[in-house]
Design an enzyme around this catalytic site. Structure first.
Site, short mmCIF file in Angstrom:
data_model
loop_
_atom_site.label_atom_id
_atom_site.label_comp_id
_atom_site.label_asym_id
_atom_site.label_seq_id
_atom_site.Cartn_x
_atom_site.Cartn_y
_atom_site.Cartn_z
N HIS A 162 55.72 88.46 -19.51
CA HIS A 162 56.16 87.28 -20.26
C HIS A 162 57.02 87.64 -21.48
O HIS A 162 57.63 86.75 -22.08
CB HIS A 162 54.96 86.44 -20.71
CG HIS A 162 54.19 85.83 -19.58
ND1 HIS A 162 54.78 84.99 -18.66
CD2 HIS A 162 52.89 85.92 -19.22
CE1 HIS A 162 53.86 84.60 -17.78
NE2 HIS A 162 52.70 85.15 -18.09
N ASP A 198 52.38 88.21 -9.97
CA ASP A 198 51.41 87.57 -10.87
C ASP A 198 51.41 86.06 -10.61
O ASP A 198 52.42 85.50 -10.19
CB ASP A 198 51.80 87.87 -12.32
CG ASP A 198 50.77 87.44 -13.35
OD1 ASP A 198 49.97 88.29 -13.77
OD2 ASP A 198 50.76 86.23 -13.71
N HIS A 200 51.51 83.75 -12.68
CA HIS A 200 52.45 83.09 -13.60
C HIS A 200 53.85 83.67 -13.44
O HIS A 200 54.01 84.87 -13.26
CB HIS A 200 51.97 83.27 -15.04
CG HIS A 200 50.56 82.85 -15.28
ND1 HIS A 200 49.50 83.74 -15.25
CD2 HIS A 200 50.04 81.63 -15.50
CE1 HIS A 200 48.38 83.08 -15.48
NE2 HIS A 200 48.66 81.80 -15.62
N ASP A 287 45.74 87.65 -10.91
CA ASP A 287 45.27 86.30 -11.21
C ASP A 287 45.63 85.29 -10.13
O ASP A 287 45.34 84.10 -10.28
CB ASP A 287 45.75 85.84 -12.60
CG ASP A 287 47.20 86.16 -12.89
OD1 ASP A 287 47.92 86.61 -11.96
OD2 ASP A 287 47.63 85.97 -14.04
C1 SP5 Z 1 50.01 88.11 -18.08
C2 SP5 Z 1 49.44 86.75 -17.81
O1 SP5 Z 1 48.86 86.51 -16.75
N1 SP5 Z 1 49.54 85.82 -18.78
C3 SP5 Z 1 49.05 84.49 -18.56
C4 SP5 Z 1 49.05 83.67 -19.79
C5 SP5 Z 1 48.49 82.29 -19.53
N2 SP5 Z 1 47.96 81.69 -20.70
C6 SP5 Z 1 47.83 80.27 -20.71
C7 SP5 Z 1 46.72 79.77 -19.87
C8 SP5 Z 1 46.66 78.25 -19.88
C9 SP5 Z 1 45.73 77.86 -18.81
N3 SP5 Z 1 45.52 76.45 -18.62
C10 SP5 Z 1 44.65 76.35 -17.48
C11 SP5 Z 1 44.21 74.98 -17.21
C12 SP5 Z 1 43.14 75.03 -16.13
N4 SP5 Z 1 41.83 74.96 -16.69
ZN ZN Z 2 49.39 85.79 -14.99
#
Ligand code: SP5
Ligand code: ZN
Length: 346
Positions: A162, A198, A200, A287
């Site tokens: 990111h 990943d 994300h 993830d």
């Molecule tokens: C490296 C990596 O995997 N970074 C991920 C960062 C994500 N952070 C924000 C997570 C927000 C999650 N909202 C989830 C809603 C479901 N309960």
């Molecule tokens: Zn991630």
């Protein structure tokens, strides 16, 4: 298989992240790498090595000098700002969203918002050293791949995908995959591909190479219309200028299971095969696991081996870099499954 690892990752140990309106314990915690190390250290298939490359110079090829200086000085400035040697983790307050005439302020409380993408990524005393060490692990792995031609795993944390040229977020500070890609190019590669699996979208990696054709960036990820990082990762983002056609996004819906995932991965592999890179970097996020607290995909432990098998079958010299993966109890099994898929194809 060589695994590059340093216990210095523990220097980055946030207390809380701001998530969904609550301060919750950081998903991205030292236990992640510790548990993987513990599970693999006595396994004869793996050989742990300390990083012996210093990524500082390559970090400066990927990240701006002012951003690197910000990260290096953020903690002493924060201690001074808070008037104590033991302040809470540093968080941003205000973000210069879609504004004109934005300049870096002098005060640390403003600088944090200038350089931050989100409120999920606390900075503490060891963040800079841990992030630099994570990049050094990736660069050491890159050199081992360049010289040995075999698959290497960089057990890097904090993760990197990111982080942009000049911003941190999503638990990422230096873009380990981008730094490794630049390392391959510095050592004579003409073309490098990065495959990011990943959950994300790897917005930082995409952004860094968006106008370049010497690094193909391919992302398979949760549809950003409803998942972090929300603002990047659409199919329409294909690169620009010289980089047009060298960025491929394959967003997938909530509920994606192995058959649907395998189809997207097949497309990704076809694009990489056509590009014929001198080296491949796998940004391996775990993830996408069905048990991950951040995931709405349905990927199982055995599927990581299948994912790895498809990528290993491409037969490009490959550096694997750890990105996300927050199901602490399943993480080591998932990583072992993923690495096994490579061992079987070597
Ligand atoms: C490296 C990596 O995997 N970074 C991920 C960062 C994500 N952070 C924000 C997570 C927000 C999650 N909202 C989830 C809603 C479901 N309960
Ligand atoms: Zn991630």
């Amino acid at each position: 298989m060589d695994i590059v690892y340093s216990p210095d990752h523990r220097l980055h140990n946030g207390r809380f992240e701001m998530k969904d309106g609550e301060f919750t314990p950081c998903h991205e915690c030292p236990d992640r790498a510790d548990r993987i190390f513990e599970a693999l250290k006595d396994n004869a298939d793996f050989n742990f090595l300390a990083p012996d490359a210093d990524a500082s110079a390559v970090i400066r090829q990927i990240h701006s000098p002012d951003y690197v200086a910000f990260l290096e000085t953020a903690w002493p400035k924060w201690m001074d700002f808070k008037g104590t040697s033991n302040p809470p983790d540093a968080f941003p307050l205000i973000f210069p969203n879609r504004s004109r005439n934005v300049h870096a302020p002098s005060s640390i409380d403003g600088l944090l918002g200038y350089y931050a993408l989100d409120t999920g990524s606390p900075i503490m005393s060891g963040t800079f050293d841990a992030a630099r060490t994570a990049a050094s692990c990736a660069l050491t792995g890159q050199r081992l791949v360049t010289t040995g031609g075999r698959t290497v795993f960089s057990l890097s944390r904090p993760p990197g995908h990111h982080a942009t040229h000049d911003a941190y977020g999503g638990y990422c500070f230096f873009n380990n995959a981008a730094i490794a890609a630049q390392g391959f190019l510095n050592d004579g590669a003409a073309r490098v591909a990065i495959l990011d699996v990943d959950y994300h979208h790897g917005n930082g990696t995409q952004d860094i190479f968006y106008e370049r054709s010497d690094v193909l960036v391919v992302n398979i990820h949760a549809d950003p219309s409803s998942e972090y990082p929300f603002f990047w990762g659409a199919r329409t983002e294909i690169g620009a200028g010289t980089g047009a056609g060298y960025n491929l996004n394959l967003p997938l819906p909530a509920g994606t299971d192995w058959p649907a995932y395998a189809e997207a991965l097949g497309q990704a592999c076809a694009a990489i095969r056509k590009y014929a890179p001198d080296a491949l970097i796998l940004s391996f996020g775990f993830d996408i696991f069905h048990g991950d607290p951040l995931s709405r995909f349905l990927i199982g432990t055995a599927d990581f081996r299948r994912i790895a098998g498809m990528i290993a079958a491409l037969k490009f010299p490959t550096l694997i870099i750890l990105e996300g993966g927050y199901a602490i109890d399943g993480l080591a099994d998932n990583v072992l499954s993923g690495l096994t898929g490579f061992l079987e194809t070597e």
